[in-house]
Design an enzyme around this catalytic site. Structure first.
Site, PDB file in Angstrom:
ATOM      1  N   GLU A  28      -3.495  -8.605  15.346  1.00 47.90           N
ATOM      2  CA  GLU A  28      -3.038  -7.285  14.925  1.00 47.90           C
ATOM      3  C   GLU A  28      -4.124  -6.240  15.162  1.00 47.90           C
ATOM      4  O   GLU A  28      -3.828  -5.068  15.395  1.00 47.90           O
ATOM      5  CB  GLU A  28      -2.632  -7.297  13.446  1.00 47.90           C
ATOM      6  CG  GLU A  28      -1.846  -6.063  13.018  1.00 47.90           C
ATOM      7  CD  GLU A  28      -1.203  -6.226  11.652  1.00 47.90           C
ATOM      8  OE1 GLU A  28       0.012  -6.513  11.600  1.00 47.90           O
ATOM      9  OE2 GLU A  28      -1.914  -6.063  10.648  1.00 47.90           O
TER      10      GLU A  28
ATOM     11  N   GLY B 237      -4.538  -3.766   5.662  1.00 49.61           N
ATOM     12  CA  GLY B 237      -4.008  -4.922   4.944  1.00 49.61           C
ATOM     13  C   GLY B 237      -4.680  -6.223   5.302  1.00 49.61           C
ATOM     14  O   GLY B 237      -5.003  -7.038   4.433  1.00 49.61           O
ATOM     15  N   ARG B 238      -4.934  -6.454   6.588  1.00 46.58           N
ATOM     16  CA  ARG B 238      -5.523  -7.723   7.017  1.00 46.58           C
ATOM     17  C   ARG B 238      -6.983  -7.857   6.619  1.00 46.58           C
ATOM     18  O   ARG B 238      -7.554  -8.939   6.697  1.00 46.58           O
ATOM     19  CB  ARG B 238      -5.354  -7.879   8.523  1.00 46.58           C
ATOM     20  CG  ARG B 238      -5.936  -6.721   9.345  1.00 46.58           C
ATOM     21  CD  ARG B 238      -5.355  -6.737  10.750  1.00 46.58           C
ATOM     22  NE  ARG B 238      -5.789  -5.603  11.566  1.00 46.58           N
ATOM     23  CZ  ARG B 238      -5.212  -4.408  11.537  1.00 46.58           C
ATOM     24  NH1 ARG B 238      -4.242  -4.154  10.684  1.00 46.58           N
ATOM     25  NH2 ARG B 238      -5.626  -3.441  12.340  1.00 46.58           N
TER      26      ARG B 238
ATOM     27  N   HIS C  99      -3.526 -35.095  16.937  1.00 46.78           N
ATOM     28  CA  HIS C  99      -2.324 -35.866  17.238  1.00 46.78           C
ATOM     29  C   HIS C  99      -1.163 -34.942  17.592  1.00 46.78           C
ATOM     30  O   HIS C  99      -0.004 -35.360  17.542  1.00 46.78           O
ATOM     31  CB  HIS C  99      -1.968 -36.754  16.040  1.00 46.78           C
ATOM     32  CG  HIS C  99      -3.015 -37.768  15.738  1.00 46.78           C
ATOM     33  ND1 HIS C  99      -3.008 -39.053  16.259  1.00 46.78           N
ATOM     34  CD2 HIS C  99      -4.152 -37.682  14.992  1.00 46.78           C
ATOM     35  CE1 HIS C  99      -4.064 -39.709  15.837  1.00 46.78           C
ATOM     36  NE2 HIS C  99      -4.781 -38.901  15.063  1.00 46.78           N
TER      37      HIS C  99
ATOM     38  N   LYS D 169       0.825  -1.209   0.000  1.00 46.25           N
ATOM     39  CA  LYS D 169       0.000   0.000   0.000  1.00 46.25           C
ATOM     40  C   LYS D 169       0.860   1.260   0.000  1.00 46.25           C
ATOM     41  O   LYS D 169       0.619   2.181  -0.774  1.00 46.25           O
ATOM     42  CB  LYS D 169      -0.942   0.003   1.205  1.00 46.25           C
ATOM     43  CG  LYS D 169      -1.870   1.223   1.239  1.00 46.25           C
ATOM     44  CD  LYS D 169      -3.101   0.991   2.105  1.00 46.25           C
ATOM     45  CE  LYS D 169      -2.818   0.737   3.537  1.00 46.25           C
ATOM     46  NZ  LYS D 169      -4.065   0.612   4.338  1.00 46.25           N
TER      47      LYS D 169
ATOM     48  N   LYS E 156      10.514  -2.576  12.695  1.00 47.42           N
ATOM     49  CA  LYS E 156      10.937  -2.120  11.367  1.00 47.42           C
ATOM     50  C   LYS E 156      11.964  -0.990  11.486  1.00 47.42           C
ATOM     51  O   LYS E 156      12.975  -0.965  10.773  1.00 47.42           O
ATOM     52  CB  LYS E 156       9.727  -1.617  10.571  1.00 47.42           C
ATOM     53  CG  LYS E 156       8.719  -2.697  10.181  1.00 47.42           C
ATOM     54  CD  LYS E 156       7.606  -2.052   9.380  1.00 47.42           C
ATOM     55  CE  LYS E 156       6.553  -3.051   8.967  1.00 47.42           C
ATOM     56  NZ  LYS E 156       5.471  -2.407   8.173  1.00 47.42           N
TER      57      LYS E 156
ATOM     58  N   GLU F  50      10.495  -5.618   3.191  1.00 47.08           N
ATOM     59  CA  GLU F  50      10.554  -7.015   2.761  1.00 47.08           C
ATOM     60  C   GLU F  50      10.044  -7.181   1.337  1.00 47.08           C
ATOM     61  O   GLU F  50      10.625  -7.907   0.521  1.00 47.08           O
ATOM     62  CB  GLU F  50       9.729  -7.902   3.705  1.00 47.08           C
ATOM     63  CG  GLU F  50      10.233  -7.967   5.133  1.00 47.08           C
ATOM     64  CD  GLU F  50       9.573  -6.939   6.041  1.00 47.08           C
ATOM     65  OE1 GLU F  50       9.527  -7.191   7.246  1.00 47.08           O
ATOM     66  OE2 GLU F  50       9.100  -5.901   5.529  1.00 47.08           O
TER      67      GLU F  50
END
Length: 527
Positions: A357, A270-271, A388, A213, A503, A219
């Site tokens: 978040e 974003g999420r 399991h 955005k 960051k 990254e």
């Protein structure tokens, strides 16, 4: 006009807080009592889903108290303000419009003379038109060959949601002949992530979507450079293989380095962006625009249910209220999301980000510390694998962990076999039914090692099959649950300042501007 108050100032919450351990879930879910609860405690959802909360520690009295809490906290009214364009994101002073990206719920939202619904529709159409041209061979590589693979380069919300949705429908699309392109994802700045993806595909027939955005995500830009280098070494022009999904004010929006640019919006976090161009471009390319449209149709139908003031007919709000009861009254700090569907293998990871978040906050909307618990720790894995693994702690550990199961009556691919009198799908469904009752009712035994106390609350969302519509409804259900819980806790669920500090410090490390412990760790890692 709504009012924003801390949870512990509400009279209805004080009343609810007196009801701790009112329900003995072992007794409530045993015998015919349990059968009656399973039949009664249901809330229909969109996409053919059903939210069943019979194994939660609630009864009619608690449900009435939760309804009073919803009314006093003005949950539906706050949702109405949100989708009508109020500045709900107080930290960044922004609107919150991911619901508007799927469909209009209220009045027009106009920002700087732009009708935001028209903007979202235009980007959906742009993504659909582009995907159709790629599928038709009107947009090809330099050799005139069709693109066969699409790779998303992003991190966080630019990766987790679209990746979870793609995996959820990958096999369904193949069976239903809607699979158009294979999709891959690069997110981790670890070079092994990008290298592994690049080695698994024919880069000459791949499109790469750079999603950021701000256009400044370290990254993502690092991985973009990694991919560009690989394309150039293969004798390819990166600008003919790369797309951008970004904001209109981002540096990526003005670059000639991309075959096409699609725009996301500052008013969609974003999420919560899977229904925007962030998910729309890659999913339209992978499955076709019609399938992506069916996903957000399912989400839009679920959003409609979230506007209902009747708590028992609003599954998203009901789930949120029960969750706050568990977190703040019962004192349970974690929630496990347990989908009995391999297709939903990455859905818990998406919800982990979306929830933690959003509601991992210790100050209210005005920056004032709160003195009650907020968002729970979220984790999960698909069943039956989890049985399991960590179910040992869930069944017999010292902490009670509320559980959210998801299950479907039919599988996606249609392949199955009868073994020992039952199909694999029947065994899967039998396991989830057994787990719910085992967690709730437990088992007595003279040997304490084999004793199960029970009293472990759970809910289940049940559907006929995982389809685009039911997937969209499932996505919206949890997004809306998170939103309603944020309203109850009086926190801002739509910023994420907690991800920023690391960051900033990482940039200092790379610039060798360090001292103290930061320098010591830099030396240990040989940076």
């Amino acid at each position: 006009m709504v009012t924003w108050n801390n949870l512990d100032t509400l009279a209805s919450y004080d009343k609810l807080a007196t009801m701790k351990k009112r329900v003995n879930i072992v007794e409530a879910m045993s015998g015919e009592n349990g059968a009656d609860r399973v039949a009664r405690y249901n809330a229909p959802m969109a996409g053919g889903l059903n939210f069943n909360y019979a194994a939660k520690e609630v009864d009619d009295t608690i449900l009435e108290a939760l309804a009073e809490l919803a009314e006093e906290a003005q949950l539906v009214e706050k949702f109405e303000e949100l989708y009508n364009g109020a500045v709900i994101n107080t930290g960044e002073k922004r609107l919150v419009l991911h619901h508007l990206a799927r469909r209009q719920l209220g009045k027009d939202v106009i920002v700087d003379g732009v009708n935001k619904r028209d903007f979202y529709v235009s980007q959906q159409k742009k993504a659909a038109d582009f995907a159709n041209k790629v599928h038709a061979g009107e947009i090809t590589n330099a050799a005139g060959e069709k693109f066969t693979t699409v790779v998303q380069i992003g991190i966080g919300g630019s990766d987790l949601g679209p990746r979870a949705l793609y995996i959820a429908l990958e096999n369904w699309a193949k069976v239903n002949n809607t699979a158009k392109m294979e999709a891959k994802f690069i997110s981790n700045v670890d070079p092994d992530d990008a290298a592994a993806v690049l080695k698994s595909i024919d880069v000459s027939r791949a499109l790469f979507i750079v999603v950021s955005k701000s256009g400044t995500t370290l990254e993502t830009l690092t991985n973009e450079a990694f991919v560009k280098d690989a394309l150039e070494k293969a004798g390819l022009d990166p600008s003919k293989h790369m797309l951008a999904v970004t904001s209109e004010t981002s540096p990526l929006a003005k670059s000639d380095d991309y075959l096409e640019a699609f725009f996301m919006d500052d008013f969609i976090g974003g999420r919560f962006s899977s229904v925007s161009a962030v998910g729309g471009v890659i999913l339209s390319l992978a499955f076709g625009p019609e399938i992506f449209a069916r996903i957000f149709d399912g989400a839009a139908e679920e959003d409609k249910l979230a506007t209902n003031k009747d708590v028992l007919k609003n599954p998203d709000m009901l789930d949120a209220l029960i969750g706050v009861y568990e977190r703040n009254v019962q004192g349970y700090p974690t929630t496990a999301v347990l989908p009995y569907s391999q297709a939903l293998s990455r859905f818990p990871a998406h919800l982990q980000q979306c929830d933690m978040e959003s509601n991992g906050k210790s100050v209210n909307r005005y920056g004032e510390p709160v003195n009650y618990a907020t968002g729970p720790i979220i984790y999960g894995e698909p069943g039956t694998n989890g049985q399991h693994s960590f179910y040992q702690l869930l069944h017999q550990g010292t902490d009670i962990v509320p559980l959210q199961f998801v299950g479907f009556k039919k599988n996606q691919i249609g392949m199955d076999v009868v073994i020992e009198g039952s199909t694999s799908q029947a065994k899967l469904c039998a396991n989830v039914a057994a787990q719910i009752v085992a967690f709730a009712c437990g088992k007595d035994d003279e040997d304490n090692n084999k004793k199960f106390e029970g009293g472990r609350p759970s809910s289940i969302i049940i559907g006929d099959q995982l389809t685009p519509e039911s997937l969209g409804a499932l996505l919206a259900h949890f997004e809306n649950k998170i939103m309603f819980q944020g309203f109850l806790w009086n926190i801002n669920s739509f910023d994420q300042e907690g991800v920023q500090l690391g960051k900033v410090l990482a940039k200092r490390v790379l610039a060798h501007d360090t001292d103290g412990a930061l320098k010591a760790y830099s030396d240990l890692l040989d940076i």
